[in-house]
Design an enzyme around this catalytic site. Structure first.
Site, PDB file in Angstrom:
ATOM      1  N   ILE A 194       0.822  -1.216   0.000  1.00  0.00           N
ATOM      2  CA  ILE A 194       0.000   0.000   0.000  1.00  0.00           C
ATOM      3  C   ILE A 194       0.855   1.264   0.000  1.00  0.00           C
ATOM      4  O   ILE A 194       0.404   2.311  -0.452  1.00  0.00           O
ATOM      5  CB  ILE A 194      -0.964  -0.022   1.205  1.00  0.00           C
ATOM      6  CG1 ILE A 194      -1.894  -1.236   1.095  1.00  0.00           C
ATOM      7  CG2 ILE A 194      -1.781   1.251   1.280  1.00  0.00           C
ATOM      8  CD1 ILE A 194      -2.651  -1.325  -0.220  1.00  0.00           C
ATOM      9  N   SER A 225       3.752   2.367   2.684  1.00  0.00           N
ATOM     10  CA  SER A 225       4.792   2.542   3.696  1.00  0.00           C
ATOM     11  C   SER A 225       5.380   1.203   4.116  1.00  0.00           C
ATOM     12  O   SER A 225       4.705   0.172   4.117  1.00  0.00           O
ATOM     13  CB  SER A 225       4.221   3.261   4.913  1.00  0.00           C
ATOM     14  OG  SER A 225       3.139   2.531   5.462  1.00  0.00           O
ATOM     15  N   ARG A 247      -2.435   4.676  19.163  1.00  0.00           N
ATOM     16  CA  ARG A 247      -2.051   5.419  17.958  1.00  0.00           C
ATOM     17  C   ARG A 247      -2.616   6.831  18.043  1.00  0.00           C
ATOM     18  O   ARG A 247      -3.838   7.039  18.047  1.00  0.00           O
ATOM     19  CB  ARG A 247      -2.589   4.699  16.723  1.00  0.00           C
ATOM     20  CG  ARG A 247      -2.555   5.496  15.432  1.00  0.00           C
ATOM     21  CD  ARG A 247      -1.192   5.579  14.827  1.00  0.00           C
ATOM     22  NE  ARG A 247      -1.268   6.128  13.471  1.00  0.00           N
ATOM     23  CZ  ARG A 247      -0.299   6.821  12.905  1.00  0.00           C
ATOM     24  NH1 ARG A 247       0.818   7.048  13.544  1.00  0.00           N
ATOM     25  NH2 ARG A 247      -0.430   7.281  11.680  1.00  0.00           N
ATOM     26  N   HIS A 277      -2.832  -4.637  11.159  1.00  0.00           N
ATOM     27  CA  HIS A 277      -2.953  -4.026  12.481  1.00  0.00           C
ATOM     28  C   HIS A 277      -2.590  -4.995  13.596  1.00  0.00           C
ATOM     29  O   HIS A 277      -2.453  -4.597  14.745  1.00  0.00           O
ATOM     30  CB  HIS A 277      -4.379  -3.508  12.700  1.00  0.00           C
ATOM     31  CG  HIS A 277      -4.766  -2.424  11.742  1.00  0.00           C
ATOM     32  ND1 HIS A 277      -5.512  -2.668  10.613  1.00  0.00           N
ATOM     33  CD2 HIS A 277      -4.471  -1.108  11.721  1.00  0.00           C
ATOM     34  CE1 HIS A 277      -5.678  -1.533   9.956  1.00  0.00           C
ATOM     35  NE2 HIS A 277      -5.063  -0.578  10.605  1.00  0.00           N
TER      36      HIS A 277
END
EC number: 2.1.1.14
Length: 765
Positions: free
Chosen positions: A437, A439, A521, A700
């Site tokens: 995607i 990064s 986060r 995640h």
């Protein structure tokens, strides 16, 4: 209650300098013992209550604080733990709580999705696997803590039963009333125990009332709250709504509660109009949300006082509470630490602490008369006027471009059917091309080098050399893995919005203005405070360097205009869509610069389209049309053989599929791994005829997926999607993952793609 009161709906959890985040991550890393962790967290929680008390807030929320997410808190309070976490009943342990949110090597984390139209993410409760039971009265626990430790008689905050079930999964729509009624006795027990403790006010949040709910659901609300009132008749319940004005105003204000909380900021005055047109019950308190709980601009106190004055024509002051429009969870903690900002900008800002001060000032004005707060009113008006008259908000070139939008082409030269053939010829990709995607892992060393550069301890040349080395390392890793389309890794970027905001005019950045996105986060949204304009190339150097290292195509990576808009704090003096189009015109220049420098795959990410979607059905189409237009304005000027990609998070795809098609991106990737089956079902009902990648594994969770998992996900998708259009990728960027797990997971993904290709070729043969 003799006079008007001040109140807050919720306070930011993270601390002025993210002390909460630091404690959480140290505990997860095993660097903080459980007892010390809980002690630190308790200190943070009590500090937040004390600050609100010192500000002069009358009704201080308790129970709004969370270790991860307030929806997850509600689920574990009722013992709702998915079976895969091997819960055996009773109070849910801290370890199990975090496992539900973060996953384990043997159990996938629960789904995470957006909290209404905000950038906050909640953990989706899974119903149907366990019978709900009250295993811990959290509101009571936090009320007693505040009373015993600080002598504060707080206002317990609870997520209401109807909204809680609406936000959950694991039941059929036809079972909704039955499922809600399962929880009513449990909520009744909570209120009874609070009543026994002497609690006066309880805030029950039902934001679902701001959405398009049916008459039948309103009837259910009546039954539920009648039962709760009968269970604890001495408790004063404020039924709290927020984010937009409510549907069915007359029915809602008639519900059997003692107070109604309404949002008087959003929906252009509809709440005020409803109060004036239909009145308000004489036996209820109106909690008026007049201070914006979701943006960071100082309130024009003259305007806000006028709104309250109009309300008091209908509602007597002794039945009025002044408060923010929503929880202050969505804004940073305090402006006082932002010492480096321009004085004109600082004067026009209000974070959580400053908003509480505004509430106290307005409350004082209602109690003592407007003249008692005239100095504060004048200061607010002058501060806002100074910013509006500044040069940063009066860029004539940008403003002329917005007035002349009709002169910009916002459609590709040829339809996708033509572009597809030209792109196949240009790139010669295999069936089921693999990519990521954008990064790659931002290690501690990457962050350390960036910080040294920002502090001036590294020269620009030294930092550039370091970033190039990271890019080359990951280009080599991608070659070794056998991916088909590469990315440069984004090692120079702190955040996908912040990076671009730092390079565009009209943005300002802060030092401590963090807000929680999900779990620990935290993000530091830029402030769009002026007219947005392009300064110089932002991504060209790194992308061109990466492309020079490989014969495989390297995607240019940009963040889209709507995501930059929705993940920023946006100026409120001009229409929001004008700001989006300003951003789009700036990004258009960067897209063209990438293409001119030989980058022929360009990904313009729009993961936040869902966030801006209005709660009201009648407003959704105009928002989606504006979002599509801004995206196309940014991307449509490229040649037919330049491939435009985009990425977005799962967002009720079937409800916005027409808008997704209208983006006219050549390839779209969607974050879907936790909702894979639901999304596939959407494609069974709707045709999508452009390139698409459904995220085949969840980034995640810190686990490496099994090969059979990925092949199963791919096979399921290919039952409804054309293999010639299907791409294989993770479901999101890999910035937050470790290097070893990233490489291992991508290796499995490439192997799954190769196996599936072979099966398809055998089948075809």
């Amino acid at each position: 209650m003799n006079t008007v009161k001040s109140s807050n709906l919720g306070y930011p959890r993270i601390g002025e300098k993210r002390e909460w985040k630091q404690a959480l991550e140290q505990f997860w890393a095993g660097k903080l013992e459980k007892e010390e962790f809980l002690k630190q967290i308790e200190e943070i929680r009590l500090q937040h209550l004390q600050k609100q008390h010192e500000q002069g807030i009358d009704l201080i929320p308790v129970g709004d604080f969370s270790l991860y997410d307030h929806v997850l808190d509600t689920a574990v309070m009722f013992g709702l733990v998915p079976k895969r976490f091997k819960y055996s009943g009773g109070k849910v342990s801290l370890e199990t709580y975090f496992n539900i949110a973060r996953g384990t090597t043997g159990a996938v984390a629960s789904e995470m999705t957006k909290w209404f139209n905000t950038n906050y993410h909640y953990i989706v409760p899974e119903l149907g696997e366990a019978v709900p039971a009250l295993v811990e009265n959290r509101p009571l626990q936090f009320y007693k803590e505040a009373k015993q430790r600080l002598n504060i008689a707080g206002k317990p905050v609870i997520l209401g039963p109807v909204t809680f079930v609406k936000l959950s999964k694991g039941y059929q729509k036809s079972e909704f009333n039955t499922v809600v009624n399962q929880f009513v006795p449990l909520y009744a027990d909570i209120l009874r125990e609070l009543q026994q403790e002497g609690v006066e006010w309880v805030q029950i949040d039902e934001p679902i009332l701001a959405t398009a709910i049916s008459k039948e659901e309103i009837a259910l609300f009546n039954e539920v709250y009648q039962a709760l009132h009968e269970a604890a008749p001495n408790i004063k319940v404020i039924l709290q709504t927020y984010f937009e004005s409510i549907e069915h105003y007359e029915e809602v204000i008639s519900l059997p509660v003692q107070g109604i909380g309404l949002d008087f900021v959003h929906d252009a005055g509809q709440s005020l109009a409803a109060v004036k047109q239909y009145g308000f019950p004489q036996d209820k308190v109106l909690a008026a949300g007049v201070i914006d709980g979701r943006n960071i601009w100082r309130a024009n106190l003259d305007d806000k006082f006028s709104v309250l004055a109009e309300i008091t024509e209908v509602v007597s002051k002794d039945r009025l509470i002044v408060q923010p429009s929503s929880s202050l969870l969505h804004v940073p903690v305090t402006v006082k630490n932002e010492e480096a900002l321009d004085e004109i900008l600082t004067g026009a800002l209000a974070f959580a602490d400053e908003k509480l001060h505004e509430i106290v000032v307005l409350t004082k004005g209602l109690q003592e008369g407007k003249e008692a707060i005239q100095t504060e009113i004048t200061a607010s008006v002058e501060a806002i006027k100074a910013l509006n008259q500044s040069s940063v908000r009066n860029n004539t070139e940008v403003q002329e471009a917005i007035r002349g939008l009709h002169t910009y082409k916002a459609d590709r030269q040829a339809p996708f059917s033509v572009r597809q053939g030209l792109q196949e010829e240009a790139f010669e990709l295999p069936l089921l091309p693999t990519t990521t995607i954008g990064s790659f892992p931002q290690t501690q060393e990457v962050r350390k080098q960036r910080l040294k550069w920002r502090k001036g301890e590294l020269t620009n040349a030294e930092y550039e050399t370091y970033i190039k080395a990271e890019i080359k390392k990951w280009i080599d890793i991608q070659e070794e893995l056998g991916l088909d389309v590469f990315v440069h890794g984004e090692f120079e970027r702190t955040d996908m919005v912040e990076y671009f905001g730092e390079k565009l005019a009209g943005f300002q950045f802060t030092k401590f203005a963090w807000v929680q996105s999900y779990g620990s986060r935290c993000v530091k949204p830029p402030l769009i405070y002026g007219d947005v304009s392009y300064q110089e190339p932002m991504t060209v150097a790194e992308t061109v360097y990466a492309q020079s290292l490989t014969d495989k195509p390297v995607k240019g990576m940009l963040t889209g205009p709507i995501t930059i808009l929705n993940w920023s704090f946006v100026r409120d003096d001009i229409p929001r869509y004008d700001v989006a189009n300003q951003i789009a015109l700036a990004l258009r220049k960067e897209v063209e610069a990438l293409e001119e420098n030989g980058i022929r795959m360009i990904q313009v990410d729009e993961p936040a389209i869902r966030e801006g979607l209005p709660l009201k059905q009648e407003k959704k189409q105009s928002y989606l049309s504006a979002a599509v237009y801004a995206f196309k304005l940014a991307t449509a000027s490229v040649q037919n053989d330049t491939q435009i990609h985009t990425h977005m998070c799962y967002s009720d795809f079937k409800n916005i599929i027409d808008a997704i098609k209208a983006l006219d991106a050549d390839v779209i990737s969607i974050e879907t791994s936790k909702s894979h089956g639901e999304l596939i079902h959407a494609f069974e009902e709707n045709t999508y005829d452009k390139g698409i990648g459904l995220g085949v594994y969840d980034i995640h969770s810190p686990r490496v997926p099994k090969l059979e998992e990925l092949t199963r996900n791919i096979d399921r998708a290919l039952q409804v999607l054309d293999p010639k259009l299907f791409w294989i990728n993770p479901d999101c960027g890999l910035k937050t993952r470790g290097i070893d797990e990233t490489v291992a997971a991508l290796k499995v993904m490439v192997e799954a793609a190769e196996q599936t290709r072979e099966k398809l070729l055998v089948k075809k043969g």
